[in-house]
Every structure is written in structure tokens, then in C-alpha cells.
Design an enzyme around this catalytic site. Structure first.
Site, PDB file in Angstrom:
ATOM      1  CD  GLU A 198      -3.034  -1.048   2.228  1.00  0.00           C
ATOM      2  OE1 GLU A 198      -2.954  -0.173   3.119  1.00  0.00           O
ATOM      3  OE2 GLU A 198      -3.959  -1.888   2.200  1.00  0.00           O
ATOM      4  CD  GLU A 231      -4.028  -5.766   3.095  1.00  0.00           C
ATOM      5  OE1 GLU A 231      -4.943  -5.105   3.653  1.00  0.00           O
ATOM      6  OE2 GLU A 231      -2.823  -5.485   3.173  1.00  0.00           O
TER       7      GLU A 231
END
Length: 503
Positions: A174, A293
């Protein structure tokens, strides 16, 4: 009279083969995922290394093929060397990602031991927040080189003569998120990811690499981030990652169950972006997707805001899942299966205690959350080739979505076992749905079973005290009709697994 839906399935119309890694999961050094989750020395069920046997059995039942580790936000400030060597000499560190203290009792070697016990592989992440290519080449050498070098010989001295041979690696986590330690612009990340990928594949050309996509589809830079990152990394990586979580904060269950349609659009947009970069570079290689995720996450937000900082393994992100959460998890699994031609890996985030299908009590029992069951069914029965269904279903509109089919479904053909499995969710909150499954192209069929998970209370959940409040049964109404179709009544707000034997 119930509503009607129809699904026609032809064996020659295929989406693609399911990569087993689609049913992966995630263990981060966060909350009680590691300490109190997979690892709790002194627990009555702990083995000689301190790994909880009851948790291992629940994980093995899920047939999890790959587990992402050690993060997550955690990895962007993690020095992997802190987790190797004699445990008594390891340093305690501040984890800035979750504002806790990391004792480093579990590290790379112990996690690989756990993976072997859990019958799974590792998807290892490298730190591209505070570190870069140098750290990545070192951990590659330590993990995958047989011996005769500094890092490989150090591994041997730590008691691991054979290399771990970790074949799947994430290039950071991320990195577009301002919450990330060492967050970067797309160009900054693309450059460091490119150079890191090069040295990692120079150490071991057989590995596969995942570049970071946007942190979610709501990021302002999405999908420009994906395009820019892949322009830098296209020649060196194999996957681009996707992350997405959903919640029912406005208590609108009909809208909540439609959110997998947003996941459909997310997946298709990333595929289009990856294919654009391929075309721009005149490339032959398809960049596939790693949805590493995904889950429902919102129940624990308020509790997490009150956690005292700088403790070890506090209960963080401990969502207690209910029946409607399990339905959306089922829909999300169906979304990924529908693009199994390009979504090749995925990780339900996470596996134990932290937004997880498995919960534990420290010193006590482990139990299955509601979301455990659709994940279990998809992993066990959803291997093979995904078929292209022709579906007709009544639809509804919500605050955020229009033309939402009450029937969300997909079919998987397992040629080795001569079986077809249909996963189906009835999104209607009040009425059942009569489903006709037309499998005429397969010839003679026999019904194996019709698994159903339903509950009158959408908010019903499983707890330590009542661990089986919401669970599936095998008494669904599916039957073979006189014309060779399958007919099944799908109860309101239900998850269904219809398994058919080809004879």
C-alpha cells in the site's frame, strides 16, 4: 409464490482455470494474529514450538494454499533481520504502523515452520517503505540460496540447512497510502519496485513478484497509480495487487450485499489498466491480479480507537462477524471466481483474530466465525475450471447500485472429480428464490449435496460462548428434475453450495 431465477451452464464455455492460490490468506504482525493467534506457548494445545494445534487444525481444514506475511502496514517499517537468530537475543521494536511493541519472538524461520505444519506456502513481503533493493537481495539470499554465502550460511547456522525456497514475493505494501511508513508517489514507488524486482530475480529467477496497486479503489490516484507503476515494473513483475474492504456502516443490508458489484468493477478496471500498459509497451506478457487483501472490516473501528499505544499484541481489528457478513464474503469469492482468468491469487485478510475467520481466546478455545464457512466451501469445492453462466434473475436497486441481481452465482467444473459445484447467494432479505440449473451439456447428472447457510437474524454471530449459532447444514432442497435439470429453493439471505456428480 417465490421468485424464479435460471442459470444455464455449458461445459465448453469457460472463464479459466482456478489457481489454487485464489484461496490464500494473510498473517500480519498485528493485534493477536501472531501472538495469541497462531502462536501461544503455554496454551494447552500448543506444540513444542508454541504453535496452537487447535488453530492449525482449523487452518488445515480450510486448505489454505498460501499465506501473505509479515504485512501489511507492518512490513513498511520492519527489519527482517530482527526476527532471525537466537530468540533471546532479538530486539523489541516500536511498530509505528499499529503503535505497538513488536517482541520478534516469531520471525521468518518460525513462520516457515508454521507454514509447513499448516500445509501452506508463504507469500513474503519486503519492506519498500524504509528500505529497498539492498534489504530485498539479502532476504532473498537468506531464504532461497542453498549455502556458501554470508546470508545463506547464516541461515544454516540458525538451524535451517535447506533453503526455504519462497517463490512468491510482494514488493512492499500500500505504498500510495499516507498512513504507510515511507509512502511514495507512483513514480517513486515504481522506480524502487523496478530496481528491487531486478535484484530479487537476479538472486532467484524462478520467483514471482507482486507490485503494489492502489490501496483501494477509492484512492484519488486510482487507476493512474496502477498505470504508472506498471510502466516502470512491467518487464520485471508478474502481478499487480488489489486491496478492498467493505462495511455496513449505514445499516442498509440490501446495499451492503450489493457491494460485490463494486468489486466486479474494481477487478475489471485493473485488468483494463494492466492490458493498456501491455499494449503501450508492445508486450506479450499478461499482468495478472493478486487480490491480496479483501474482507469485511468495520465492526472493530470504534474499539480500536481506544487502544492504549505501545503494548504487545493488544486485541486489534477483532471484528465479530455476523450472518450478512458471511453472505457478502460469499459474493466477494464469487466475484473473484468470475474473473479467474486474471485473478490468480487472493488473500482473505486476515486468518486468525484480526478481521479473521478464526477467533481464539488466550489460554482458551478457538472457534469459527460466520465467514469461515463460505471461505471453506469455496476453497474445498471451488477448484477446477470456472464456467461462463447465462443467468436470469430478478433485480433490485439500492442507494449505491442499480440492477443488482438477487442471485449472485458462479459454477466450477472439476474435471478430475467429474463434479460441478455451483456457489449461489440469494440477496433477497425477505423472499426465497427458486433456482433452475440447466446443465444439459454435461449429460446425466446426480446430486451430491446442497449445503445451505441461512439465519433469520442477519446480525447473528458466533462467539466463544455460542460458537455454532450460525453454521451451514447439508439439508438443502436441491433435486434433479425429470428433464435433467437441478431445481433448488434458495432461502432468503442464504449462502448455497450445490454439488453435482457427472455420470
Amino acid at each position: 409464490m417465490s421468485m424464479k431465477a435460471k442459470m444455464i451452464i455449458d461445459k465448453d464455455f469457460t472463464v479459466g482455470k482456478v489457481d489454487d492460490r485464489l484461496y490464500g490468506s494473510f498473517i500480519e504482525h498485528l493485534g493477536r494474529a501472531v501472538y495469541g493467534g497462531i502462536y501461544e506457548p503455554g496454551h494447552p494445545e500448543a506444540d513444542e514450538q508454541g504453535f496452537r494445534g487447535d488453530v492449525l487444525e482449523l487452518v488445515k481444514a480450510l486448505q489454505v494454499p498460501i499465506v501473505r506475511y509479515p504485512g501489511g502496514n507492518f512490513v513498511s517499517g520492519y527489519n527482517w533481520e530482527d526476527g532471525i537468530g537466537p530468540v533471546e537475543q532479538r530486539k523489541k521494536r516500536l511498530d509505528l504502523a499499529w503503535r505497538t511493541i513488536e517482541p520478534n519472538l516469531i520471525g521468518l524461520n518460525e513462520f516457515m515452520d508454521w507454514c509447513r505444519k499448516a500445509n501452506t506456502e508463504a507469500m513474503m513481503a519486503v519492506n519498500l517503505g524504509t528500505r529497498g533493493p539492498d534489504e530485498a537481495r539479502d532476504i532473498m539470499e537468506y531464504s532461497n540460496i542453498k549455502g556458501g554465502t554470508y546470508w545463506s550460511d547464516l541461515r544454516i547456522s540458525h538451524g535451517y540447512r535447506e533453503p526455504h525456497n519462497i517463490k512468491t514475493w510482494c514488493l512492499g505494501n500500500e505504498m500510495d497510502g499516507p498512513w504507510q511508513t515511507g509512502s511514495k508517489t507512483a513514480h517513486e514507488y515504481g522506480r524502487v519496485a523496478c530496481e528491487t524486482a531486478k535484484v530479487m530475480k537476479w538472486v532467484d529467477p524462478s520467483i514471482e513478484l507482486v507490485a503494489c496497486g492502489s490501496s483501494s479503489l477509492t484512492m484519488a490516484t486510482f487507476p493512474d497509480w496502477e498505470a504508472t507503476v506498471l510502466e516502470h515494473t512491467y518487464d520485471h513483475v508478474d502481478y499487480i495487487s488489489l486491496h478492498q474492504y467493505y462495511g455496513n456502516r449505514d445499516k442498509n443490508s440490501a446495499n451492503f450485499l450489493a457491494q460485490s458489484m463494486g468489486m466486479d468493477r474494481f477487478i475489471n478496471t485493473v485488468i483494463s489498466t494492466a492490458d493498456y500498459v501491455q499494449a503501450k509497451k508492445r508486450g506479450k506478457k499478461k499482468i495478472n491480479l493478486s487480490f491480496d487483501e479483501w474482507n469485511v472490516w468495520y465492526h472493530s473501528n470504534e474499539a480500536d480507537s481506544r487502544i492504549e499505544p505501545w503494548s504487545i499484541a493488544p486485541p486489534q481489528l477483532e471484528d465479530i462477524y455476523n450472518h450478512e457478513d458471511a453472505l457478502l464474503v460469499g459474493c466477494m469469492l464469487i466475484s473473484m471466481l468470475k474473473r479467474a482468468d486474471r485473478v490468480k491469487m487472493a488473500c482473505l485478510a486476515q486468518l486468525v483474530n484480526v478481521i479473521a475467520p478464526i477467533m481464539t481466546a488466550n489460554g482458551g478455545a478457538a472457534w469459527k466465525q460466520t465467514i469461515y464457512y463460505p471461505y471453506l466451501h469455496a476453497s474445498v469445492f471451488g477448484r477446477g475450471t470456472v464456467l461462463v453462466p447465462l443467468v436470469t434473475s430478478p433485480k433490485y436497486d439500492t442507494k449505491d447500485y442499480t440492477d443488482v441481481p438477487y442471485l449472485e452465482s458462479v459454477a466450477v467444473h472439476n474435471e478430475e472429480k467429474s463434479e460441478v459445484t455451483v456457489f449461489a447467494v440469494n440477496r433477497h432479505l425477505e423472499e426465497s428464490l427458486l433456482l433452475e440449473l440447466d446443465l444439459r451439456s454435461f449429460g446425466a447428472i446426480q446430486l451430491i449435496e446442497h449445503i445451505v447457510m441461512a439465519h433469520d437474524d442477519l446480525k447473528a454471530s458466533n462467539t466463544l460462548e455460542v460458537p455454532d449459532r450460525v453454521k451451514p447444514h447439508h439439508g438443502g432442497s436441491a433435486k434433479v428434475t425429470s428433464n435433467g435439470s437441478i431445481e433448488a429453493q434458495l432461502g432468503k439471505a442464504s449462502w448455497n453450495v450445490i454439488r453435482v456428480k457427472l455420470v
